[in-house]
Design a protein around this motif. Structure first.
Motif, mmCIF file in Angstrom:
data_model
loop_
_atom_site.group_PDB
_atom_site.id
_atom_site.type_symbol
_atom_site.label_atom_id
_atom_site.label_comp_id
_atom_site.label_asym_id
_atom_site.label_seq_id
_atom_site.Cartn_x
_atom_site.Cartn_y
_atom_site.Cartn_z
ATOM 1 N N ALA A 195 -3.415 -11.325 -4.879
ATOM 2 C CA ALA A 195 -2.571 -10.369 -4.159
ATOM 3 C C ALA A 195 -1.129 -10.870 -4.049
ATOM 4 C CB ALA A 195 -3.145 -10.111 -2.765
ATOM 5 N N LEU A 196 -0.977 -12.180 -3.845
ATOM 6 C CA LEU A 196 0.371 -12.747 -3.793
ATOM 7 C C LEU A 196 1.084 -12.554 -5.130
ATOM 8 C CD1 LEU A 196 -0.197 -16.094 -1.834
ATOM 9 C CD2 LEU A 196 0.614 -13.897 -0.949
ATOM 10 N N ALA A 197 0.330 -12.747 -6.228
ATOM 11 C CA ALA A 197 0.915 -12.541 -7.557
ATOM 12 C C ALA A 197 1.269 -11.077 -7.781
ATOM 13 C CB ALA A 197 -0.057 -13.023 -8.628
ATOM 14 N N LEU A 198 0.370 -10.178 -7.407
ATOM 15 C CA LEU A 198 0.649 -8.745 -7.544
ATOM 16 C C LEU A 198 1.837 -8.342 -6.681
ATOM 17 C CD1 LEU A 198 -2.976 -7.287 -7.567
ATOM 18 C CD2 LEU A 198 -1.299 -7.112 -9.416
ATOM 19 N N ASN A 199 1.966 -8.994 -5.550
ATOM 20 C CA ASN A 199 3.099 -8.716 -4.678
ATOM 21 C C ASN A 199 4.416 -9.059 -5.388
ATOM 22 O OD1 ASN A 199 3.867 -7.798 -2.037
ATOM 23 N ND2 ASN A 199 4.552 -9.887 -1.606
ATOM 24 N N GLY A 200 4.407 -10.171 -6.142
ATOM 25 C CA GLY A 200 5.585 -10.552 -6.905
ATOM 26 C C GLY A 200 5.900 -9.561 -8.015
ATOM 27 N N ILE A 201 4.835 -9.103 -8.697
ATOM 28 C CA ILE A 201 5.031 -8.103 -9.757
ATOM 29 C C ILE A 201 5.537 -6.797 -9.166
ATOM 30 C CG2 ILE A 201 3.840 -6.721 -11.510
ATOM 31 C CD1 ILE A 201 1.929 -9.077 -11.915
ATOM 32 N N GLY A 202 4.952 -6.379 -8.044
ATOM 33 C CA GLY A 202 5.372 -5.140 -7.392
ATOM 34 C C GLY A 202 6.813 -5.196 -6.925
ATOM 35 N N ILE A 258 -0.654 -7.515 1.909
ATOM 36 C CA ILE A 258 -1.896 -6.964 2.478
ATOM 37 C C ILE A 258 -2.340 -5.734 1.688
ATOM 38 C CG2 ILE A 258 -2.934 -5.901 4.517
ATOM 39 C CD1 ILE A 258 -1.087 -7.652 6.231
ATOM 40 N N VAL A 259 -1.382 -4.877 1.350
ATOM 41 C CA VAL A 259 -1.707 -3.697 0.536
ATOM 42 C C VAL A 259 -2.255 -4.132 -0.812
ATOM 43 C CG1 VAL A 259 -0.738 -1.703 -0.673
ATOM 44 C CG2 VAL A 259 -0.032 -2.205 1.689
ATOM 45 N N TRP A 260 -1.600 -5.121 -1.434
ATOM 46 C CA TRP A 260 -2.069 -5.598 -2.738
ATOM 47 C C TRP A 260 -3.435 -6.270 -2.623
ATOM 48 C CZ3 TRP A 260 -0.183 -3.335 -6.626
ATOM 49 C CH2 TRP A 260 1.161 -2.960 -6.693
ATOM 50 N N TYR A 261 -3.705 -6.914 -1.513
ATOM 51 C CA TYR A 261 -5.028 -7.519 -1.293
ATOM 52 C C TYR A 261 -6.115 -6.443 -1.322
ATOM 53 C CZ TYR A 261 -8.820 -10.233 0.845
ATOM 54 O OH TYR A 261 -10.015 -10.850 1.074
ATOM 55 N N VAL A 262 -5.865 -5.350 -0.602
ATOM 56 C CA VAL A 262 -6.845 -4.254 -0.550
ATOM 57 C C VAL A 262 -7.027 -3.638 -1.940
ATOM 58 C CG1 VAL A 262 -7.326 -1.970 0.396
ATOM 59 C CG2 VAL A 262 -6.402 -3.763 1.885
ATOM 60 N N VAL A 263 -5.918 -3.375 -2.625
ATOM 61 C CA VAL A 263 -5.987 -2.759 -3.958
ATOM 62 C C VAL A 263 -6.721 -3.673 -4.931
ATOM 63 C CG1 VAL A 263 -4.621 -2.023 -5.950
ATOM 64 C CG2 VAL A 263 -3.930 -1.348 -3.639
ATOM 65 N N PHE A 264 -6.333 -4.934 -4.963
ATOM 66 C CA PHE A 264 -6.939 -5.890 -5.883
ATOM 67 C C PHE A 264 -8.414 -6.108 -5.560
ATOM 68 C CE2 PHE A 264 -6.975 -10.511 -7.504
ATOM 69 C CZ PHE A 264 -7.283 -10.107 -8.793
ATOM 70 N N GLY A 265 -8.745 -6.207 -4.284
ATOM 71 C CA GLY A 265 -10.136 -6.382 -3.879
ATOM 72 C C GLY A 265 -10.999 -5.215 -4.317
ATOM 73 N N LEU A 266 -10.496 -3.988 -4.119
ATOM 74 C CA LEU A 266 -11.262 -2.797 -4.508
ATOM 75 C C LEU A 266 -11.466 -2.734 -6.022
ATOM 76 C CD1 LEU A 266 -9.731 -0.092 -2.126
ATOM 77 C CD2 LEU A 266 -12.045 -1.071 -2.037
ATOM 78 N N LEU A 267 -10.437 -3.085 -6.787
ATOM 79 C CA LEU A 267 -10.563 -3.099 -8.250
ATOM 80 C C LEU A 267 -11.680 -4.040 -8.691
ATOM 81 C CD1 LEU A 267 -6.875 -3.131 -9.589
ATOM 82 C CD2 LEU A 267 -8.638 -1.420 -10.101
ATOM 83 N N VAL A 277 -3.291 -13.190 -11.732
ATOM 84 C CA VAL A 277 -4.160 -12.048 -11.442
ATOM 85 C C VAL A 277 -5.417 -12.086 -12.320
ATOM 86 C CG1 VAL A 277 -4.349 -9.535 -11.492
ATOM 87 C CG2 VAL A 277 -2.246 -10.614 -10.666
ATOM 88 N N LEU A 278 -5.230 -12.270 -13.629
ATOM 89 C CA LEU A 278 -6.376 -12.308 -14.545
ATOM 90 C C LEU A 278 -7.314 -13.455 -14.218
ATOM 91 C CD1 LEU A 278 -4.684 -11.491 -17.973
ATOM 92 C CD2 LEU A 278 -6.382 -10.092 -16.771
#
Length: 501
Positions: free
Chosen positions: A132-139, A149-158, A307-308
């Protein structure tokens, strides 16, 4: 139709132990080949915490080449343990938690199994937080949006959806992620080496002033994957296995490349990256180092690696093991998909961002108890039962694995005592817990338990009637709590017939 006499009719309570996802996998239900399994292990081995293993060796005064060699050998050693426990899946098609009904009892299994399930869920949370921290950087780079926190939820659900879709979906992700992870890791190495060179440092001759024992480094790296050493049947039950393969090497041929090459090589290289990062900057985490200096496309590629890496590890090493232990806990109310979601919730409630602050204490203590569990499994499966299992009785609350009220105190006592002693000397955990658990369990079973609770597979003189794959058969649930050993053709027909009902 080929069957054994090992079948039973479900009593009133037997349904409490049966759910589709924890039934033995039929030989025809195993879709993963040697390459797919190797890719899965490349993905599993690439996690952020691995970087610190290499850095700890460098900081302890060990040279880079020696660090990489010791870590490779340690993972080869734990890989050999995995090869042994893998046979539970390839021979009988059993999951980890269901197999533990044999050494711990039909209810006693929940104590070690759920303990492992919670640890796996906690690791899911840790990995998802890092992703999620990495996705936060990309976002932030592409969208100007920042909220981990939003990226944590999104990444967790995926990840939950991907894992809930089944083992084949997990394999497809691994086949995509692993080559990308390798390529980006190579790029990271050269970036870090150049960074060290600009400071006049040769990474291959660098020597710190510490005095770390090579044995401590070796054992710490063995303990790192003690989790997967015990619950590897959760994956190997899905490996393509030649029907009728009596030879251990033939039956487990799709295991070897992953456990004895992909794991030790990948783990050593990733730990080596952590070591190089420490040499170049004093920071063991190359992601933080390059993220601090990177920009543009290189930064996005780096964050994509994170992320991967977290995703491919979480599916196979955390969500699947955790979910199957939760299914085993309450098969009547928890199916596989519900269990995967439950694992995600439990992993989040463990507050993984706090565990990261005490990661190595966490690793040391649970590694100690899991090393003891590995010893118990080897003693039970190979020494006592000689690979034979009365599989139908594993699903029978009144069968031979009931022991005393559903608990086998030999297994529980051996696990707690060996695990506690190993935790007391956590730097040598695996070398203490594994042999001590093995010996204590074997002694207690022979001296006390087997005299009062005869085990059919042992009493039979280790009859082939308690084997499956090596006899060209699959343990098959034929409905109404009945199990039979069927040929692959008849097992498939039986499965199709049940689906039509």
């Amino acid at each position: 139709m080929t069957t054994t006499d090992q079948s039973f009719s479900a009593g009133k309570e037997n349904g409490a132990l049966i759910e589709e996802s924890i039934l033995p996998t039929l030989n025809g239900q195993r879709p993963i080949g040697w390459l797919g399994y190797a890719w899965i292990w490349v993905g599993i081995a690439v996690i952020i915490a691995t970087y610190s293993l290499g850095a700890s060796g460098i900081g302890g005064g060990v040279s880079l080449g020696t660090v990489i060699a010791v870590i490779a050998l340690a993972n080869l050693a734990i890989g050999l343990v995995m090869v042994l426990t893998a046979d539970i899946g390839t021979e009988h098609g059993l999951s980890f938690a269901v197999y533990l009904r044999a050494p711990f009892g039909v209810y006693g299994t929940h104590i070690p199994a759920v303990s492992r399930g919670i640890v796996a869920a906690a690791w899911f949370g840790i990995q998802t937080y890092l992703g999620a921290l990495a996705l936060n950087g990309i976002g932030e780079y592409f969208l100007g949006f920042e909220n981990w926190i939003v990226w944590y939820v999104v990444f967790g659900l995926l990840q939950i959806v991907n894992t809930a879709m089944g083992i084949k979906s997990v394999e497809r992700l691994a086949a995509l992620a692993a080559p990308a992870i390798i390529a980006i890791s190579i790029w990271m190495y050269f970036t870090l080496e150049d960074l060290a060179a600009t400071q006049g440092v040769n990474i291959w001759t660098y020597q710190a002033t510490g005095e770390m024992s090579l044995m401590v480094l070796f054992i710490a790296n063995m303990s790192f994957w003690s989790t997967m050493a015990v619950d590897i049947p959760n994956l190997t039950r899905f490996l393509k296995t030649p029907s009728g393969a009596k030879s251990f090497f033939s039956r487990n041929r799709n295991v070897f490349l992953a456990q004895l090459v992909a794991l030790p090589v990948t783990q050593a290289l990733i730990a080596g990256l952590g070591a190089v990062s420490f040499i170049a900057t004093g920071n063991w985490n190359p992601v933080e180092v390059i993220q601090g200096e990177g920009q543009g496309l290189s930064l996005v590629l780096l964050l994509a690696l994170v992320v991967l890496a977290q995703w491919s590890t979480n599916n196979s090493a955390n969500l699947i093991p955790s979910a199957l232990t939760f299914v085993n806990l309450a098969p009547r109310v928890i199916n596989y998909r519900i269990a995967v979601m439950l694992a995600g919730v439990v992993g989040t409630l463990c507050f993984p961002w706090q565990i990261l602050n005490n990661l190595f204490v966490f690793l040391g203590y649970y590694g100690a108890f899991l090393s003891a569990l590995g010893g118990i499994m080897v003693a039970d499966y190979y020494i006592l039962r000689r690979r034979r299992l009365n599989v139908p009785a594993l699903y029978d609350v009144a069968g031979q694995y009931r022991y005393v009220g559903g608990f086998n105190w030999a297994g529980l006592i051996a696990w707690v005592v060996a695990g506690a002693i190993a935790a007391w000397q956590s730097q040598y955990a695996f070398f203490i817990g594994f042999p001590l658990g093995l010996m204590l369990y074997f002694f207690l079973m022979k001296a006390v338990v087997l005299k009062n609770h005869p085990q059919a597979e042992i009493e039979s003189g280790f009859s082939g009637a308690y084997l499956a794959t090596s006899e060209g058969l699959s343990w098959t649930h034929t409905g109404q709590g009945r199990f039979e050993r069927l040929t692959p053709e008849h097992a498939k027909a039986e499965s199709l017939q049940r689906e039509d009902l």
